[in-house]
Design a protein around this motif. Structure first.
Motif, mmCIF file in Angstrom:
data_model
loop_
_atom_site.group_PDB
_atom_site.id
_atom_site.type_symbol
_atom_site.label_atom_id
_atom_site.label_comp_id
_atom_site.label_asym_id
_atom_site.label_seq_id
_atom_site.Cartn_x
_atom_site.Cartn_y
_atom_site.Cartn_z
ATOM 1 N N SER A 103 13.128 9.480 -6.766
ATOM 2 C CA SER A 103 12.300 9.993 -5.667
ATOM 3 C C SER A 103 11.584 8.843 -4.988
ATOM 4 C CB SER A 103 11.323 11.070 -6.142
ATOM 5 O OG SER A 103 10.328 10.521 -6.955
ATOM 6 N N LEU A 104 11.194 7.822 -5.741
ATOM 7 C CA LEU A 104 10.582 6.651 -5.114
ATOM 8 C C LEU A 104 11.598 5.956 -4.217
ATOM 9 C CD1 LEU A 104 7.950 4.923 -5.122
ATOM 10 C CD2 LEU A 104 9.124 3.421 -6.714
ATOM 11 N N ILE A 137 0.833 -1.211 0.000
ATOM 12 C CA ILE A 137 0.000 0.000 0.000
ATOM 13 C C ILE A 137 0.861 1.253 0.000
ATOM 14 C CG2 ILE A 137 -0.336 -0.225 2.509
ATOM 15 C CD1 ILE A 137 -2.771 1.456 0.104
ATOM 16 N N VAL A 138 2.004 1.202 0.691
ATOM 17 C CA VAL A 138 2.906 2.364 0.710
ATOM 18 C C VAL A 138 3.472 2.606 -0.689
ATOM 19 C CG1 VAL A 138 5.150 3.154 1.542
ATOM 20 C CG2 VAL A 138 3.489 2.210 3.147
ATOM 21 N N ARG A 175 2.130 1.613 -3.512
ATOM 22 C CA ARG A 175 1.056 2.025 -4.415
ATOM 23 C C ARG A 175 0.677 3.485 -4.191
ATOM 24 N NH1 ARG A 175 -4.211 -0.675 -4.066
ATOM 25 N NH2 ARG A 175 -3.357 -1.543 -2.154
ATOM 26 N N ALA A 176 0.568 3.863 -2.911
ATOM 27 C CA ALA A 176 0.204 5.252 -2.611
ATOM 28 C C ALA A 176 1.259 6.197 -3.183
ATOM 29 C CB ALA A 176 0.059 5.451 -1.103
ATOM 30 N N ALA A 177 2.528 5.824 -3.045
ATOM 31 C CA ALA A 177 3.606 6.678 -3.548
ATOM 32 C C ALA A 177 3.547 6.792 -5.064
ATOM 33 C CB ALA A 177 4.956 6.116 -3.107
ATOM 34 N N ARG A 178 3.310 5.668 -5.739
ATOM 35 C CA ARG A 178 3.237 5.712 -7.193
ATOM 36 C C ARG A 178 2.031 6.524 -7.634
ATOM 37 N NH1 ARG A 178 3.175 -0.144 -7.755
ATOM 38 N NH2 ARG A 178 2.293 0.151 -9.817
ATOM 39 N N ALA A 179 0.908 6.400 -6.906
ATOM 40 C CA ALA A 179 -0.273 7.187 -7.267
ATOM 41 C C ALA A 179 0.020 8.677 -7.148
ATOM 42 C CB ALA A 179 -1.447 6.800 -6.380
ATOM 43 N N MET A 180 0.910 9.033 -6.219
ATOM 44 C CA MET A 180 1.257 10.453 -6.055
ATOM 45 C C MET A 180 2.345 10.882 -7.030
ATOM 46 S SD MET A 180 1.138 11.104 -1.970
ATOM 47 C CE MET A 180 1.781 9.567 -1.393
ATOM 48 N N ARG A 187 12.792 8.738 -1.260
ATOM 49 C CA ARG A 187 11.754 9.291 -0.392
ATOM 50 C C ARG A 187 10.811 8.229 0.140
ATOM 51 N NH1 ARG A 187 10.807 14.926 -0.965
ATOM 52 N NH2 ARG A 187 12.038 15.862 -2.630
ATOM 53 N N VAL A 188 10.786 7.056 -0.508
ATOM 54 C CA VAL A 188 9.796 6.056 -0.100
ATOM 55 C C VAL A 188 10.428 4.719 0.274
ATOM 56 C CG1 VAL A 188 7.695 4.844 -0.731
ATOM 57 C CG2 VAL A 188 8.090 7.162 -1.577
ATOM 58 N N ALA A 247 5.482 9.343 -7.462
ATOM 59 C CA ALA A 247 6.881 9.070 -7.129
ATOM 60 C C ALA A 247 7.445 8.064 -8.123
ATOM 61 C CB ALA A 247 6.983 8.518 -5.707
ATOM 62 N N ARG A 248 8.573 8.410 -8.726
ATOM 63 C CA ARG A 248 9.197 7.549 -9.732
ATOM 64 C C ARG A 248 10.701 7.522 -9.493
ATOM 65 N NH1 ARG A 248 4.707 7.119 -10.416
ATOM 66 N NH2 ARG A 248 3.347 7.312 -12.208
#
Ligand code: ATP
Ligand code: MG
Lengths: 222, 307
Positions: free
Chosen positions: A130-131, A116-117, A119-124, A134-135, A126-127
């Motif tokens: 930065s993914l 979920i973390v 997925r949420a990051a990709r939806a925002m 930052r994630v 993050a690539r």
């Protein structure tokens, strides 16, 4: 043949007064810091790559597992052939010894980042970097720090084994010197110093990191 | 070579051609004035195709209006939302959408999905940080959003220090903070008490009225669907399909006592009841109910949660 605590204390005091002990501690400490820093960088990078590249992981994971069963001091002869009797030769042993446990802990931690973390990051949006920065790395932090802690003990062990075999200053050599002199008190004293060095870093650095991680990430503190 | 390695390590850094389908849609070709997203003959299967969740489903999400999806638990609503958000690829069929064409979208997932290592304020500011907004401004905007969802007092708390409903409200704030042209909601208010739910429904409607965004809102709650939706799409289960689309022509802001609202609630409820009855009959035929007793023994097999 078994010295009393007083003998050990006296031997340590003598070694300290002659400047031998402080020099050895400084030398070993420097090697540890440098080797461990390199191992941390190598281990975390390798772990992330393994976690995100399943094909590469399948290809080299068996090899890495095999290698991590080999005491890292076994690499000393080879690294002496490559680097000669230099600091680099002994650092190779430290880096190999510490990087593997750090890499496997990092790999596990990155693979266990909750979907979920991710997925949420990709939806925002993050690539790429930065993914990663930052994630994925922050999300994997509890696992990475426990790997780093394990890596520290491996670094210390590898270095001691290396210094015993490869005589060039440091606490390992002081152990050897004690043996040559038949000075059991000195040998035991150096062991005490090694334990103290390891514990001091464990409690100050890693203890603090663990507590900070537990507070932020909501994991259970050690 | 570096690019190839990067594609392998971080495949999603490549252009978002996620709809890997029989007829891939180039990202710049999608432009529709009226439709935000369009699923065409979409199938999704897990376990190497052994379990079909969606089969040959077609559904358009119109632009600038509120579409609500209601349907049985485990029926594939979250899957549809993930397809629209470009986070799942269909096994067959085509998904075209503004998102696939590069447009921003806010998503409120069924699980809040806040970043555990960030404070609530930093979580809400996170999409702004990704967009490169400077620190002072993003903290101001995030704080403003937190005020809207009544969580400003908890700005410095970590997610694990918040209740499930509070985390959901945080996720709502995070989806709204960048003011995206479209927002997808997956049962965002399921964990909230009735009063807070009503407050946030008002807020969603206010956001919609202020900028006529495209909203896709998944919910189990028929009255919530009718309260918010211009259209309520009723889905059937196994495999998911569109049973009925109910249009709600009540003026906004809406009141629960509006005659058109009440009529729509009755209509949607009737469609759902027919589907539940059908599933019950099928399960009785399977002998499942007889051997298992209560349907609660396997909630996935049954319409659940408030319908
Ligand atoms: N990653 C997955 N792997 C295997 N099966 C999955 C996966 N995700 C969803 N499913 C299956 O797909 C079906 C639809 O799931 P989905 O989450 O879309 O349902 P839903 O309508 O959102 O349900 P709910 O209302 O309970 O949230 C379920 O039967 C579920 O078991
Ligand atoms: Mg769902």
């Amino acid at each position: 043949m078994f010295p009393s605590p007083i003998d050990v204390g006296a031997a340590l005091a003598r070694a300290a007064a002659s400047g031998e002990l402080p020099r050895a501690v400084a030398r070993t400490g420097l090697r540890l810091v440098v080797g461990y820093a390199v191992a941390l960088a190598v281990g975390v990078c390798l772990g992330v790559v393994l976690a995100r590249a399943p094909r590469l992981r399948r290809a080299i994971a068996p090899l890495l597992h095999g290698l991590s069963g080999v005491p890292s001091v076994c690499w000393l002869p080879l690294s002496v052939l490559w680097f000669g009797l230099s600091e680099a030769a002994i650092q190779v042993v430290v880096v190999v010894g510490a990087a593997l446990p750090i890499a496997s802990a990092t790999e596990a931690a990155v693979r266990q980042v909750p979907p979920i973390v991710d997925r949420a990051a990709r939806a925002m949006g993050a690539r790429g970097p930065s993914l990663l920065f930052r994630v994925l790395l922050p999300a994997a932090m509890p696992g990475i720090t426990s790997g780093a802690r394990l890596g520290w003990t491996f670094a210390l062990r590898s270095l001691m084994a290396g210094e015993l075999l490869f005589v060039s200053g440091g606490l390992g050599q002081l152990l050897e010197a004690g043996r040559d002199l038949g000075d059991a008190a000195l040998v035991l004293g150096v062991v005490v110093v090694i334990v103290a060095l390891g514990r001091a870093v464990e409690t100050t650095v890693f203890g603090r990191v663990d507590r900070a991680v537990a507070r932020r990430w909501g994991t259970v503190a050690a | 070579m570096f690019a190839a390695a990067r594609r392998r390590l971080f495949p999603w850094t490549a252009a978002p051609s996620r709809a890997r389908s029989s007829a891939p849609i180039p990202r710049d070709r999608w432009a529709s004035a009226t439709v935000f997203a369009s699923l065409q003959g979409v199938s999704v299967a897990y376990d190497d195709g052994r379990r079909a969740v969606l089969e040959d489903l077609s559904l358009d999400i119109p632009r600038g209006s509120v579409t609500c999806l209601v349907g049985p638990s485990g029926g594939g609503k979250s899957t549809i939302l993930n397809l629209v958000a470009g986070l799942t690829r269909p096994t067959r069929g085509a998904v075209r959408s503004d998102v696939a064409a590069g447009s921003r979208v806010g998503v409120v997932f069924q699980e809040a999905g806040l970043m555990p290592w960030l404070t609530l304020l930093d979580n809400v500011a996170f999409p702004l940080a990704l967009a490169g907004v400077d620190r002072t401004e993003r903290r101001e905007r995030a704080a403003e959003m937190l005020r809207t969802v009544h969580l400003l007092r908890f700005r410095d708390a970590f997610p694990h220090e918040l209740s499930g409903g509070m985390q959901q409200r945080g996720a709502l704030a995070r989806a709204l903070v960048t003011d995206p042209p479209a927002i997808l909601f997956d049962e965002p208010f399921a964990a909230l008490d009735a009063e807070m739910r009503a407050l946030l429904q008002d807020e969603v409607e206010r956001v919609f009225l202020a900028s006529r965004k495209t909203l896709l809102f998944v919910t189990h709650d028929v009255s919530e669907a009718v309260r918010l939706g211009d259209r309520v799409v009723v889905l059937g289960a196994r495999p998911a399909r569109v049973l009925e689309t109910v249009h709600v022509d009540a003026p906004r802001p809406r009141a629960a006592s509006d005659a058109a609202v009440l009529r729509a609630v009755r209509e949607v409820t009737a469609h759902i009841k027919a589907e539940v009855d059908k599933i019950k009959r099928e399960e009785a035929d399977d002998g499942w109910c007889a051997s298992q007793g209560d349907a609660a023994a396997d909630p996935r097999r049954h319409l659940g949660r408030g319908i």
